[in-house]
Design a protein around this motif. Structure first.
Motif, PDB file in Angstrom:
ATOM      1  N   CYS A  86     -73.508 -21.880  49.946  1.00 18.70           N
ATOM      2  CA  CYS A  86     -72.471 -22.005  50.989  1.00 18.70           C
ATOM      3  C   CYS A  86     -71.358 -20.981  50.778  1.00 18.70           C
ATOM      4  CB  CYS A  86     -71.899 -23.431  50.957  1.00 18.70           C
ATOM      5  SG  CYS A  86     -70.466 -23.660  52.029  1.00 18.70           S
ATOM      6  N   CYS A 135     -67.414 -20.741  54.996  1.00 14.26           N
ATOM      7  CA  CYS A 135     -66.901 -20.053  56.188  1.00 14.26           C
ATOM      8  C   CYS A 135     -66.383 -21.030  57.239  1.00 14.26           C
ATOM      9  CB  CYS A 135     -67.988 -19.176  56.788  1.00 14.26           C
ATOM     10  SG  CYS A 135     -69.358 -20.119  57.506  1.00 14.26           S
ATOM     11  N   GLY A 136     -66.873 -22.265  57.211  1.00 19.15           N
ATOM     12  CA  GLY A 136     -66.418 -23.279  58.166  1.00 19.15           C
ATOM     13  C   GLY A 136     -67.133 -23.267  59.498  1.00 19.15           C
ATOM     14  N   CYS A 167     -70.015 -24.282  60.372  1.00 19.29           N
ATOM     15  CA  CYS A 167     -70.700 -25.558  60.646  1.00 19.29           C
ATOM     16  C   CYS A 167     -69.738 -26.583  61.245  1.00 19.29           C
ATOM     17  CB  CYS A 167     -71.333 -26.100  59.370  1.00 19.29           C
ATOM     18  SG  CYS A 167     -70.200 -26.180  57.970  1.00 19.29           S
ATOM     19  N   CYS A 186     -75.089 -21.480  60.745  1.00 17.79           N
ATOM     20  CA  CYS A 186     -74.769 -21.251  59.328  1.00 17.79           C
ATOM     21  C   CYS A 186     -75.327 -19.891  58.891  1.00 17.79           C
ATOM     22  CB  CYS A 186     -75.374 -22.365  58.466  1.00 17.79           C
ATOM     23  SG  CYS A 186     -75.111 -22.070  56.706  1.00 17.79           S
TER      24      CYS A 186
HETATM   25  S1  SF4 Z   1     -71.659 -22.704  58.029  1.00 15.30           S
HETATM   26 FE1  SF4 Z   1     -70.956 -24.390  56.707  1.00 15.30          FE
HETATM   27  S2  SF4 Z   1     -72.612 -24.724  55.222  1.00 15.30           S
HETATM   28 FE2  SF4 Z   1     -72.961 -22.710  56.169  1.00 15.30          FE
HETATM   29  S3  SF4 Z   1     -71.939 -21.226  54.794  1.00 15.30           S
HETATM   30 FE3  SF4 Z   1     -70.437 -21.774  56.395  1.00 15.30          FE
HETATM   31  S4  SF4 Z   1     -69.259 -23.512  55.484  1.00 15.30           S
HETATM   32 FE4  SF4 Z   1     -71.170 -23.283  54.273  1.00 15.30          FE
END
Ligand code: SF4
Ligand code: SF4
Length: 209
Positions: free
Chosen positions: A102, A105-106, A108, A193
């Protein structure tokens, strides 16, 4: 028509053609869409529209809905998910393994239709003036700064702890309190993601590992 590979709405009680909560059900057929009223409100909306009468395409719409359901793989049972995910809470190694790649990045959480975390900031001259603005802005629990307190203490410094919070909220504490998952299986968190982390895999690992 087929279901999207990242979608798992049928795991959590929904379906690709579920009319639950809808006033109008919209089904794609060759050449356009068939709109069917599910409620009186929906019927009133369609009656007042200038759309062509689609009654002769209802059978096509029904066939498309059946095909969408038939395209889905069998859903695993998530009946044990609330208890099994809750039982993982103290197993930090499990969350570390699941969160290894992970990036925090946020994406999700920003894309999730059931996430609602926000931050409050005050702008203006707080000491001398009497005017200012209190702003609410969208924030997310996968951000390292989301839980940082005014003292500087942060109870969720590690990404494993943030993922634990996100998954436990949706699949353990929320169903425990409200009787339903806080996830509609839309798969937006999966498809957006950047490192292909999949919440389905995390929940299944919590159940089966
Ligand atoms: S989308 Fe969510 S699970 Fe995927 S890298 Fe970003 S914070 Fe992590
Ligand atoms: S699949 Fe669930 S957790 Fe992921 S974005 Fe959709 S509602 Fe949110």
């Amino acid at each position: 028509p087929s279901g999207c590979s990242t979608c798992f709405c049928h795991w959590v009680g929904g379906g690709p053609t579920s009319p639950e909560g809808s006033d109008v059900l919209m089904t794609e057929v060759e050449g356009g869409y068939v709109l069917q009223a599910m409620t009186d409100k929906g019927a009133a909306l369609l009656e007042g529209s200038s759309l062509a009468d689609g009654a002769d395409r209802f059978a096509d719409a029904e066939a498309a809905r059946k095909a969408a359901w038939a395209s889905l793989e069998k859903a695993p049972s998530l009946a044990e998910a609330p208890a099994k995910v809750a039982a993982r809470f103290e197993d930090v190694e499990f969350w570390q393994q699941e969160t290894d790649r992970c990036l925090s990045c946020g994406a999700c959480t920003y894309f999730c239709p059931t996430c609602y975390c926000f931050n409050i900031t005050d702008e203006g001259d707080g000491l001398n003036g009497r005017e200012g603005r209190r702003l609410r802005s969208w924030d997310n629990c996968m951000s390292p700064l989301f839980t940082r307190e005014a003292s500087g203490h942060n109870p969720r410094t590690a990404k494993a702890l943030r993922m634990r919070n996100r998954v436990s909220h949706k699949f353990a504490t929320y169903p425990e309190n409200w009787g339903a998952f806080s996830c509609n299986g839309c798969g937006r968190c999966v498809s957006n993601c950047p490192v292909h982390l999949d919440i389905r895999a995390i929940v299944l690992d919590a159940i089966n590992k």
